[in-house]
Design an enzyme around this catalytic site. Structure first.
Site, short mmCIF file in Angstrom:
data_model
loop_
_atom_site.label_atom_id
_atom_site.label_comp_id
_atom_site.label_asym_id
_atom_site.label_seq_id
_atom_site.Cartn_x
_atom_site.Cartn_y
_atom_site.Cartn_z
N GLU A 266 44.53 -47.82 -42.94
CA GLU A 266 44.97 -48.18 -41.58
C GLU A 266 46.46 -48.45 -41.58
O GLU A 266 46.98 -49.12 -42.47
CB GLU A 266 44.31 -49.47 -41.09
N GLU A 320 40.44 -50.12 -28.06
CA GLU A 320 39.09 -50.69 -28.08
C GLU A 320 39.10 -51.90 -27.15
O GLU A 320 39.53 -52.98 -27.51
CB GLU A 320 38.70 -51.07 -29.51
N LYS A 323 37.65 -55.58 -27.91
CA LYS A 323 38.11 -56.38 -29.03
C LYS A 323 38.63 -57.73 -28.55
O LYS A 323 39.38 -57.79 -27.55
CB LYS A 323 39.22 -55.66 -29.80
N GLU A 329 45.72 -56.33 -29.80
CA GLU A 329 44.50 -55.88 -30.49
C GLU A 329 43.80 -54.76 -29.73
O GLU A 329 43.06 -53.98 -30.31
CB GLU A 329 43.54 -57.05 -30.68
#
Length: 465
Positions: A266, A320, A323, A329
């Site tokens: 990542e 996302e 999250k 985030e």
């Protein structure tokens, strides 16, 4: 050119070039997280990925719909077991066998599964029960793959946080936290014996957040900066990504595992954040990801691992939206949830040119000259440092020129030196820009020469002869 005859030889050379270009992108992957309720259908995502140069996808689980959708696409798939499955995988070989049969054997080889990650950032979870069972779980998954005759095709590993390093600056002093020494020795011995990678999550973004100075931002974004000097190796690092990856390399070497390869599982940069989240912006995200991709495509490697790009999985494919935590985030997606639109363009589309750098580092557009080209070549100046050569190589290869000849198997791969590869890239950029003098500057590290630098088998374009 209209009368050019497409002979068998030409067709063969064309196929070889296409294959080489495809291979040159195999180090670019992306993370496909699913903590969201607005993601496009897996089939739409598979179509999107096929329109890009992304060659690998990392999943955080083993969603059958996604694995099926990626069948026959040629895209490598990384799947994972849940952390919660580790105790059962460790204690029950039959559980591991059933897991492998259900999640790998059922789809392979149509779905090109290449790696199974057993858990995610387990060591830094603080759960001693999981930590102690991680290696046995990996061994049982490996044994199950062997039993299915897939052990040499599908590797087994686990993903680690950068906080596993006790020290990372300077890169040559990188060491792992000795408190996890025994656990790491077992895991690394497994990696070494099975040929699986050590996967880690470096994030220059977090390094910048902890030290939000302008020079740190430039260092993290691959932009112009004075660099950071490692007195032990006499290397002046020009970007945080290389520094972080080489710190991991040093830590692995210090433990005696010089042959274990690193995979960046990542890395990314958020394009949006809360008011107190410094550095989270579209401009910075585009600069980081775009310049990282250009750096990978240059095949420069890192100072401690030159000439080869580390397999790198960008974070992330989509936002996302479920999250928890700060806005950042939920703001890492390179593509929007419609499965079509880019959040910002970093040159991943097959229909686009190579990766653009950020506006703050881009040069003015070059207007090709209409005058006849003269015999002239753009080459590095004498005394240019390796860090400056690497930066110039990254820039040239990231701006639409074909750098496949200086990649392994290419006509100009030899001599395999940073200086030779940079000279080729600099010159090709100069020639394709119409020999405009401003295109042979490269931050004052290049000069125009009347001496032809071509070598046997490697021709440097240079105007009229």
């Amino acid at each position: 050119m209209a009368a050019f005859r497409f002979t068998a030889t030409f067709l063969l050379l064309s196929l070889l070039l296409i294959a080489n270009k495809a291979k040159s992108q195999s180090f670019i992957g992306i993370n496909y997280g699913q903590v969201a309720d607005n993601l496009p259908a897996p089939a739409s995502t598979a179509k999107l990925l096929q329109s890009t140069s992304i060659q690998k996808v990392r999943l955080y689980g083993s969603d059958p719909a996604i694995i099926k959708a990626l069948a026959n696409t040629g895209i490598g798939i990384v799947i994972a077991t849940a952390n919660g499955d580790i105790p059962a995988l460790a204690s029950d070989p039959n559980f591991a066998k059933n897991w492998v049969n259900a999640n790998v054997v059922a789809y392979y080889p149509s779905s090109q599964i290449i790696l199974v990650n057993v858990g995610n950032e387990v060591i830094m979870s603080g759960d001693n029960n999981l930590i102690s069972q991680l290696l046995p779980a990996m061994q049982n998954v490996k044994n199950a793959l062997d039993a299915a005759s897939l052990g040499d095709k599908v590797k087994v590993s686990t993903v680690h946080s950068m906080t596993l390093l006790k020290q990372s600056e300077p890169p040559s002093s990188g060491i792992f936290d000795p408190g996890y020494g025994d656990v790491l020795k077992g895991l690394l011995a497994f990696n070494n014996a099975t040929g699986s990678p050590f996967a880690v999550n470096p994030y220059p973004y977090f390094a910048y957040r902890s030290d939000p100075r302008p020079e740190t931002l430039a260092f993290c974004l691959f932009q112009q900066n004075p660099g950071r000097f490692d007195a032990n190796t006499k290397i002046n690092y020009m970007n945080m990504f290389d520094a972080q990856v080489d710190a991991v390399r040093s830590a692995l070497d210090a433990m005696g595992f010089k042959n274990v390869e690193i995979v960046v599982a990542e890395t990314g940069w958020p394009y949006k954040g809360d008011s107190d989240e410094v550095g989270a912006s579209i401009e910075n995200a585009k600069a980081y990801n775009g310049n990282l991709i250009a750096h990978l495509r240059s095949m420069a490697g890192t100072p401690l691992m030159p000439g080869k790009s580390v397999d790198t999985y960008l974070f992330a494919l989509y936002d996302e939206n479920l999250k928890p935590g700060p806005t950042s985030e939920r703001s890492f997606g390179l593509f929007k949830s419609d499965g079509l639109t880019m959040t910002y363009d970093v040159g991943l589309s097959k229909s686009s040119s190579q990766t653009p750098v950020s506006p703050s580092t881009a040069k003015a557009p070059v207007t090709p000259s209409t005058e006849p080209k003269k015999a002239a070549w753009c080459v590095p100046k004498a005394g240019v440092s390796d860090a400056e050569l690497q930066a110039s190589l990254d820039y040239a290869c990231g701006h639409g020129i074909d750098c496949s000849p200086i990649q392994p198997g290419g006509a100009c791969f030899e001599p395999n030196t940073l200086a030779a590869h940079t000279a080729y890239a600099m010159n090709l950029y100069y020639q394709t820009s119409g020999q405009n003098p401003s295109s042979c500057d490269f931050s004052q590290t290049a000069t125009v020469s009347s001496n032809n630098p071509s070598t046997n088998g490697c021709n440097f374009p240079g105007g009229s002869r």
